[in-house]
Design an enzyme around this catalytic site. Structure first.
Site, PDB file in Angstrom:
ATOM      1  N   HIS A 166       0.655  -1.183  -0.136  1.00 21.31           N
ATOM      2  CA  HIS A 166       0.285   0.094   0.416  1.00 21.31           C
ATOM      3  C   HIS A 166       0.545   1.895  -0.199  1.00 21.31           C
ATOM      4  O   HIS A 166       1.582   1.612   0.464  1.00 21.31           O
ATOM      5  CB  HIS A 166      -0.675   0.030   1.331  1.00 21.31           C
ATOM      6  N   TYR A 220       3.749   6.497  10.636  1.00 21.16           N
ATOM      7  CA  TYR A 220       3.181   5.378   9.979  1.00 21.16           C
ATOM      8  C   TYR A 220       4.220   4.195   9.469  1.00 21.16           C
ATOM      9  O   TYR A 220       3.807   2.989  10.178  1.00 21.16           O
ATOM     10  CB  TYR A 220       2.039   5.950   8.948  1.00 21.16           C
ATOM     11  N   TYR A 280      -8.839   4.669   7.350  1.00 21.50           N
ATOM     12  CA  TYR A 280      -9.076   4.933   8.875  1.00 21.50           C
ATOM     13  C   TYR A 280     -10.252   5.827   9.023  1.00 21.50           C
ATOM     14  O   TYR A 280     -10.312   7.282   8.898  1.00 21.50           O
ATOM     15  CB  TYR A 280      -8.270   5.911   9.811  1.00 21.50           C
ATOM     16  N   PRO A 322      -4.169  -0.231  19.159  1.00 16.29           N
ATOM     17  CA  PRO A 322      -3.653  -0.235  17.241  1.00 16.29           C
ATOM     18  C   PRO A 322      -3.729   0.745  16.567  1.00 16.29           C
ATOM     19  O   PRO A 322      -3.489   0.240  15.702  1.00 16.29           O
ATOM     20  CB  PRO A 322      -4.622  -1.234  17.525  1.00 16.29           C
ATOM     21  N   LYS A 347       1.429  -0.243  15.272  1.00 10.78           N
ATOM     22  CA  LYS A 347       2.550  -0.440  15.229  1.00 10.78           C
ATOM     23  C   LYS A 347       2.852  -1.985  16.000  1.00 10.78           C
ATOM     24  O   LYS A 347       4.098  -1.620  16.575  1.00 10.78           O
ATOM     25  CB  LYS A 347       2.614   0.884  16.343  1.00 10.78           C
TER      26      LYS A 347
HETATM   27  P1  FAD Z   1       2.621 -12.028  21.725  1.00 13.83           P
HETATM   28  O1  FAD Z   1       1.545 -12.267  19.979  1.00 13.83           O
HETATM   29  O2  FAD Z   1       1.521 -12.361  22.550  1.00 13.83           O
HETATM   30  O3  FAD Z   1       3.180 -13.621  21.721  1.00 13.83           O
HETATM   31  C1  FAD Z   1       3.255 -14.070  23.345  1.00 13.83           C
HETATM   32  C2  FAD Z   1       3.311 -16.072  23.050  1.00 13.83           C
HETATM   33  O4  FAD Z   1       3.810 -16.394  24.207  1.00 13.83           O
HETATM   34  C3  FAD Z   1       2.356 -16.433  22.591  1.00 13.83           C
HETATM   35  O5  FAD Z   1       2.094 -17.209  21.660  1.00 13.83           O
HETATM   36  C4  FAD Z   1       1.669 -16.448  24.487  1.00 13.83           C
HETATM   37  O6  FAD Z   1       0.649 -18.218  24.525  1.00 13.83           O
HETATM   38  C5  FAD Z   1       3.225 -17.321  24.890  1.00 13.83           C
HETATM   39  N1  FAD Z   1       3.093 -16.902  26.405  1.00 13.83           N
HETATM   40  C6  FAD Z   1       2.220 -16.302  27.261  1.00 13.83           C
HETATM   41  N2  FAD Z   1       2.939 -16.220  28.455  1.00 13.83           N
HETATM   42  C7  FAD Z   1       3.481 -17.378  28.703  1.00 13.83           C
HETATM   43  C8  FAD Z   1       3.733 -18.404  29.428  1.00 13.83           C
HETATM   44  N3  FAD Z   1       4.294 -18.152  31.007  1.00 13.83           N
HETATM   45  N4  FAD Z   1       4.787 -18.982  28.975  1.00 13.83           N
HETATM   46  C9  FAD Z   1       5.107 -19.889  28.072  1.00 13.83           C
HETATM   47  N5  FAD Z   1       4.572 -18.791  26.824  1.00 13.83           N
HETATM   48  C10 FAD Z   1       3.767 -17.899  26.461  1.00 13.83           C
HETATM   49  N6  FAD Z   1      -1.590  -4.663  16.633  1.00 13.83           N
HETATM   50  C11 FAD Z   1      -1.710  -4.264  15.709  1.00 13.83           C
HETATM   51  O7  FAD Z   1      -0.735  -3.418  14.919  1.00 13.83           O
HETATM   52  N7  FAD Z   1      -2.732  -3.783  14.851  1.00 13.83           N
HETATM   53  C12 FAD Z   1      -4.188  -5.035  15.594  1.00 13.83           C
HETATM   54  O8  FAD Z   1      -4.653  -4.881  15.349  1.00 13.83           O
HETATM   55  C13 FAD Z   1      -3.823  -5.850  16.537  1.00 13.83           C
HETATM   56  N8  FAD Z   1      -4.671  -6.360  17.333  1.00 13.83           N
HETATM   57  C14 FAD Z   1      -4.441  -6.852  18.257  1.00 13.83           C
HETATM   58  C15 FAD Z   1      -5.314  -7.755  19.175  1.00 13.83           C
HETATM   59  C16 FAD Z   1      -5.288  -8.699  20.394  1.00 13.83           C
HETATM   60  C17 FAD Z   1      -6.621  -9.201  20.971  1.00 13.83           C
HETATM   61  C18 FAD Z   1      -4.508  -8.071  20.916  1.00 13.83           C
HETATM   62  C19 FAD Z   1      -3.649  -8.869  22.411  1.00 13.83           C
HETATM   63  C20 FAD Z   1      -2.698  -7.913  20.260  1.00 13.83           C
HETATM   64  C21 FAD Z   1      -3.329  -7.015  19.117  1.00 13.83           C
HETATM   65  N9  FAD Z   1      -2.391  -6.541  18.577  1.00 13.83           N
HETATM   66  C22 FAD Z   1      -2.327  -5.461  16.849  1.00 13.83           C
HETATM   67  C23 FAD Z   1      -0.952  -6.062  18.619  1.00 13.83           C
HETATM   68  C24 FAD Z   1      -0.069  -7.703  18.162  1.00 13.83           C
HETATM   69  O9  FAD Z   1      -0.431  -8.793  17.980  1.00 13.83           O
HETATM   70  C25 FAD Z   1       1.163  -7.910  18.898  1.00 13.83           C
HETATM   71  O10 FAD Z   1       2.140  -6.470  19.642  1.00 13.83           O
HETATM   72  C26 FAD Z   1       2.296  -9.029  18.708  1.00 13.83           C
HETATM   73  O11 FAD Z   1       1.170 -10.114  18.706  1.00 13.83           O
HETATM   74  C27 FAD Z   1       3.090  -9.231  20.010  1.00 13.83           C
HETATM   75  O12 FAD Z   1       3.634 -10.449  19.448  1.00 13.83           O
HETATM   76  P2  FAD Z   1       4.661 -10.868  20.397  1.00 13.83           P
HETATM   77  O13 FAD Z   1       5.378 -12.169  20.129  1.00 13.83           O
HETATM   78  O14 FAD Z   1       5.358  -9.855  20.816  1.00 13.83           O
HETATM   79  O15 FAD Z   1       3.192 -11.033  21.443  1.00 13.83           O
HETATM   80  C1  DHB Z   2      -5.376  -3.640  11.043  1.00 14.48           C
HETATM   81  C2  DHB Z   2      -4.757  -3.425  12.969  1.00 14.48           C
HETATM   82  C3  DHB Z   2      -4.747  -1.825  12.932  1.00 14.48           C
HETATM   83  O1  DHB Z   2      -4.568  -1.944  13.500  1.00 14.48           O
HETATM   84  C4  DHB Z   2      -4.304  -1.176  11.541  1.00 14.48           C
HETATM   85  O2  DHB Z   2      -4.156   0.033  12.976  1.00 14.48           O
HETATM   86  C5  DHB Z   2      -4.895  -1.212  10.721  1.00 14.48           C
HETATM   87  C6  DHB Z   2      -4.954  -2.403  10.227  1.00 14.48           C
HETATM   88  C7  DHB Z   2      -6.103  -4.691  10.662  1.00 14.48           C
HETATM   89  O3  DHB Z   2      -6.067  -5.421  11.492  1.00 14.48           O
HETATM   90  O4  DHB Z   2      -5.526  -4.953  10.056  1.00 14.48           O
END
Ligand code: FAD
Ligand code: DHB
Length: 389
Positions: A72, A384, A200, A292, A296
């Site tokens: 995009h 962004y 948005y 979100p 980021k």
């Molecule tokens: P996570 O993806 O949370 O991974 C952590 C892992 O550790 C998981 O698999 C978990 O099961 C595991 N874990 C937890 N506790 C333990 C333990 N005690 N022992 C062993 N393993 C464990 N970001 C965006 O940019 N746009 C979005 O739309 C967006 N939507 C989101 C919606 C939700 C519900 C959430 C929670 C987050 C969202 N995010 C979004 C943020 C983005 O998904 C996260 O920043 C990203 O997943 C971070 O990755 P991570 O690997 O650091 O953490």
């Molecule tokens: C999506 C999620 C976001 O938080 C965003 O800012 C843009 C796109 C998505 O899930 O596609």
């Protein structure tokens, strides 16, 4: 059991770190408390910065992203019934790629399996131990047996609710937090996206976002109250509410259909400082959360992993601890910039429950400024698409 780096969590942070280290000949074991299918079932982020694309290339897992990801050049902002485009490419020379977090996770999991690196799923009671001393290790339970892994370093990549940050004594860590009084109700559907780019939307009834995963799969979000229950949102109710927040053209073009997934996520800003505790490092959501709105969260997790993997490679290759000594400060400097941007996008686009007519006029004035001043648009665009690492 012994390994060089024990990684807690098989989300994008843990898996990407594992892959980057593996490619540099550093051995890792990943401990994940859920099953692989459960991890893959979580629908989350979708917008990938160029910096993260580069890291995925470095990790050797960008082939499918380049084939299926949607590049995009800009995004649209809608307010007061009209849409305005922010041209990222013209303003910054950079683009973003729309490719689901689930797909990135799948690509990383497959690469890890292919290279024979170990991931232990459904590991219970994972506990990082003695990370402030000379013999860091991780204890966990699997199939009724207690197991210990000795290691040089522990990477806490276990998300916001993980055990790593919680294992740090309260006197050694400082938390900064803002909780927002609303959430996002998200829906995934096998329908063509309403527009070629993301929209948005700032609307009287609350924020909305039109996103996508592919030319045939859409992702939409609605700002909702924290008191809402996902069961109360039938698909029909979701589409009706979305239509109310769209401009006329988008409303006419919207294709609705059954949802594949529907969930509510609360919005939060959170930072834990520092991100290093002796021989344990935090990365990704384990250390920080952004609302979100600025897309980021996932990208910030990747930038932590960039700094951390570089620091660990430097330690093993050059016997230098400079990188690991600077990890926390370098990562946090970037984290706070993303925190500021995500907070700003959130306050600009959402309807605050307590907002007055004055507050809403100010929001519109700021949006007007953003879409009419190249300098303001540039500031938004460069954040962004992602600040440099
Ligand atoms: P996570 O993806 O949370 O991974 C952590 C892992 O550790 C998981 O698999 C978990 O099961 C595991 N874990 C937890 N506790 C333990 C333990 N005690 N022992 C062993 N393993 C464990 N970001 C965006 O940019 N746009 C979005 O739309 C967006 N939507 C989101 C919606 C939700 C519900 C959430 C929670 C987050 C969202 N995010 C979004 C943020 C983005 O998904 C996260 O920043 C990203 O997943 C971070 O990755 P991570 O690997 O650091 O953490
Ligand atoms: C999506 C999620 C976001 O938080 C965003 O800012 C843009 C796109 C998505 O899930 O596609």
């Amino acid at each position: 059991m012994r390994t060089q780096v024990a990684i807690i969590g098989a989300g994008p942070s843990g898996l990407l770190l594992g892959q980057l280290l593996h490619r540099q000949g550093i051995e890792t074991v990943i401990l994940e408390n859920r099953s692989a299918d459960y991890v893959l079932g979580r629908i989350r982020a979708g917008v990938i910065e160029q910096g993260m694309v580069g890291l995925l290339e470095q990790a050797g897992v960008a082939e499918r992203l380049h084939k299926e990801g949607l590049v995009h050049d800009g995004t649209e902002l809608a307010f007061a019934g009209a849409r305005h485009r922010i041209d990222f490419k013209k303003l910054t020379g950079k683009t973003v790629t729309v490719y689901g977090q689930t797909e990135i996770t799948r690509d990383l999991m497959e690469a890890r399996t292919a290279c024979g690196a170990q991931t232990i799923y459904e590991a219970e009671d994972v506990m990082p131990l003695d990370f402030d001393g000379a013999k860091p290790h991780v204890r966990y339970r699997k199939d009724g047996k207690d197991i210990e892994i000795e290691c040089d370093f522990i990477a806490g990549c276990d998300g916001f609710h993980g055990v790593s940050r919680q294992s740090v004594p309260a006197t050694s860590i400082e938390n900064f937090e803002r909780v927002y009084p609303f959430g996002w109700l998200g829906i995934l559907s096998e329908t063509p996206p309403v527009s070629e780019e993301l929209i948005y939307i700032n609307h009287e009834r609350g924020f909305a976002l039109c996103s996508m995963r592919s030319p045939t799969r859409s992702r939409y979000y609605l700002q909702c109250s924290l008191a809402e229950h996902v069961e109360d949102w039938t698909d029909a109710r979701f589409w009706d509410e979305l239509k109310l927040r769209l401009d006329d053209q988008a409303r006419e073009r919207l294709v609705t259909g059954p949802s594949i997934e529907k969930s509510i996520a609360p919005l939060r800003s959170f930072v834990a400082e520092p991100m290093r505790f002796g021989r344990m490092f935090l990365a990704g959501d384990a250390a920080h959360i952004v609302p979100p709105t600025g897309a980021k969260g996932l990208n910030l997790a990747a930038s932590d992993v960039h700094y951390l993997s570089g620091a660990l490679v430097e330690f093993y290759r050059e016997k230098s601890s400079a990188g690991i000594d600077h990890y926390s400060a370098r990562a946090l400097s970037r984290v706070w910039k993303a925190e500021r941007f995500s907070w700003w996008m959130t306050t600009l686009l959402h309807r605050m429950p307590e907002s007055s007519g004055f507050d809403r006029r100010l929001q519109h004035a700021e949006l007007d400024y953003l879409v009419s001043s190249p300098a303001a648009a540039m500031a938004m665009a460069e954040n962004y698409v992602g600040l440099p690492y």
